[in-house]
Design a protein around this motif. Sequence first.
Motif, mmCIF file in Angstrom:
data_model
loop_
_atom_site.group_PDB
_atom_site.id
_atom_site.type_symbol
_atom_site.label_atom_id
_atom_site.label_comp_id
_atom_site.label_asym_id
_atom_site.label_seq_id
_atom_site.Cartn_x
_atom_site.Cartn_y
_atom_site.Cartn_z
ATOM 1 N N ALA A 13 3.293 -0.537 3.202
ATOM 2 C CA ALA A 13 4.352 -1.431 3.667
ATOM 3 C C ALA A 13 5.612 -0.639 4.010
ATOM 4 O O ALA A 13 6.273 -0.891 5.029
ATOM 5 C CB ALA A 13 4.660 -2.490 2.610
ATOM 6 N N GLN B 180 6.546 -8.551 3.445
ATOM 7 C CA GLN B 180 7.021 -8.095 2.137
ATOM 8 C C GLN B 180 8.262 -7.220 2.271
ATOM 9 O O GLN B 180 9.048 -7.114 1.324
ATOM 10 C CB GLN B 180 5.917 -7.322 1.417
ATOM 11 C CG GLN B 180 4.742 -8.180 0.970
ATOM 12 C CD GLN B 180 3.630 -7.362 0.325
ATOM 13 O OE1 GLN B 180 3.864 -6.230 -0.109
ATOM 14 N NE2 GLN B 180 2.437 -7.906 0.260
ATOM 15 N N ALA C 178 -4.514 -0.245 3.920
ATOM 16 C CA ALA C 178 -3.862 -0.462 2.626
ATOM 17 C C ALA C 178 -4.833 -1.094 1.643
ATOM 18 O O ALA C 178 -5.772 -1.801 2.027
ATOM 19 C CB ALA C 178 -2.639 -1.366 2.799
ATOM 20 N N LYS D 104 -3.550 -7.914 7.066
ATOM 21 C CA LYS D 104 -2.816 -7.174 6.037
ATOM 22 C C LYS D 104 -1.523 -6.584 6.611
ATOM 23 O O LYS D 104 -0.480 -6.584 5.935
ATOM 24 C CB LYS D 104 -3.703 -6.070 5.456
ATOM 25 C CG LYS D 104 -3.040 -5.167 4.421
ATOM 26 C CD LYS D 104 -2.629 -5.919 3.153
ATOM 27 C CE LYS D 104 -3.773 -6.164 2.216
ATOM 28 N NZ LYS D 104 -4.135 -5.024 1.384
ATOM 29 N N LEU E 92 2.095 -7.255 4.894
ATOM 30 C CA LEU E 92 2.918 -6.166 4.361
ATOM 31 C C LEU E 92 4.294 -6.126 5.017
ATOM 32 O O LEU E 92 5.297 -5.838 4.358
ATOM 33 C CB LEU E 92 2.199 -4.829 4.548
ATOM 34 C CG LEU E 92 0.906 -4.642 3.750
ATOM 35 C CD1 LEU E 92 0.289 -3.283 4.060
ATOM 36 C CD2 LEU E 92 1.134 -4.789 2.257
ATOM 37 N N ASP F 103 -0.660 -0.944 -1.339
ATOM 38 C CA ASP F 103 0.017 -1.883 -0.446
ATOM 39 C C ASP F 103 1.490 -1.531 -0.253
ATOM 40 O O ASP F 103 1.997 -1.510 0.876
ATOM 41 C CB ASP F 103 -0.089 -3.308 -1.009
ATOM 42 C CG ASP F 103 -1.470 -3.910 -0.823
ATOM 43 O OD1 ASP F 103 -2.283 -3.332 -0.080
ATOM 44 O OD2 ASP F 103 -1.731 -4.974 -1.430
ATOM 45 N N GLU F 104 2.184 -1.253 -1.358
ATOM 46 C CA GLU F 104 3.616 -1.018 -1.263
ATOM 47 C C GLU F 104 3.934 0.277 -0.508
ATOM 48 O O GLU F 104 4.953 0.381 0.179
ATOM 49 C CB GLU F 104 4.256 -0.992 -2.650
ATOM 50 C CG GLU F 104 3.667 0.001 -3.628
ATOM 51 C CD GLU F 104 2.485 -0.534 -4.433
ATOM 52 O OE1 GLU F 104 2.216 0.036 -5.511
ATOM 53 O OE2 GLU F 104 1.852 -1.512 -3.983
ATOM 54 N N ASN G 174 -4.978 -2.944 -2.470
ATOM 55 C CA ASN G 174 -4.307 -3.404 -3.675
ATOM 56 C C ASN G 174 -4.839 -2.607 -4.869
ATOM 57 O O ASN G 174 -6.046 -2.582 -5.111
ATOM 58 C CB ASN G 174 -4.572 -4.899 -3.880
ATOM 59 C CG ASN G 174 -3.923 -5.432 -5.137
ATOM 60 O OD1 ASN G 174 -2.754 -5.162 -5.404
ATOM 61 N ND2 ASN G 174 -4.677 -6.168 -5.926
#
Length: 356
Positions: free
Chosen positions: A333, A28, A150, A21, A25, A329-330, A152
């Motif tokens: 990240a 991203q 993290a 993960k 991330l 997640d965001e 989702n």
Amino acid sequence: MHILNSVYGDSTGGRWSATLKTGELLTQRGHRVTLLIAPEDAGKVPDYAGTNIDVVTLRNSGHYDLIASWRARRLIRARKIDAVIAHSGRAIHMLKRAVPTGVPVIAFNHSHNIKRTLKADAFFCITPYMKQIVDAATGGTKPAYVISNAVNVPPDELLVRPENPVFTVGAMARMAPNKGVSDLVEALGLLSREGVAFRAVIAGDGEVRAQLEARVTELGLQDRVSFPGWVRAEQKQAFFRDADVICFTSEWDVQPLVILESFAWGRALIGTDIDGPSSCYEDGKTALVVPPNDPFALAVALRRLHDDPVLRSTLATNARRQARGAYADEVIAELLDSHVSDLVARARGGEARRGA
């Protein structure tokens, strides 16, 4: 930036998932990632074709494998790596010997046993409690940041439950003695004797599963309690959607993903009051907190949530809000991007000062 992301010696469970993960991330956020792993783990990696993740295998026989460090050093120079994130002690030892000046080695700590990670230049700690441990060990002389696992966060429409379901208790854990699943089984037995209508789904597997199933039969709960084994990713929607309450019952742990997933799916949580995980939830606000090894207290909390759907809804709403703000997640990240960039800038600044 080009970031080397690596784990050795523990390619199972939460640590492995978190390693993968982390790389996903970072891509991203526009970074290129080289995933460095042992050859025997190559078959466990998702298909990253068409992504900004390259998978490289390198054999490492242990913490003091100098040949592995030499080969890693060649790889780091050839790929012009800007930073290294290592998720295990073995990876840290190998890569700390390999990196040139100006490339920080960051330990991503997933365990309270941090002794073999202390050679790193900086630390990512998945809970505030773990950061306290790191700061105590280093005297606060090295940068340490809290970066959670993290999760989702699914859209609202996936959370809708079937109408008029029976009160459903969920749990997901490796079935080992310290996970407290036996306490949950005993608590369910107490609820049954009180005449409470319920069903329970206890997902996972492990060395004490047969004992747990036998105890469920002894308590006459075999028609109410199911053991489906490990829940695959595509099955989690149904698992969390159908649950009224998720129980986390460990006697000691770090930051199990089931806590974050419970929050993300908007489910009421009962969690044990233990160092590490309890930093994720607050009694009466995002969970009901009970002592470990206390089936009676767990049964009382379950009965309370059974009888009070408003409290269930309040806990779930607050928990989902926390998941969006702290674990999504965001969010993670962005933290990874910010802290890695800061550490690279510090390392380069130090290199420039040494060369002046």
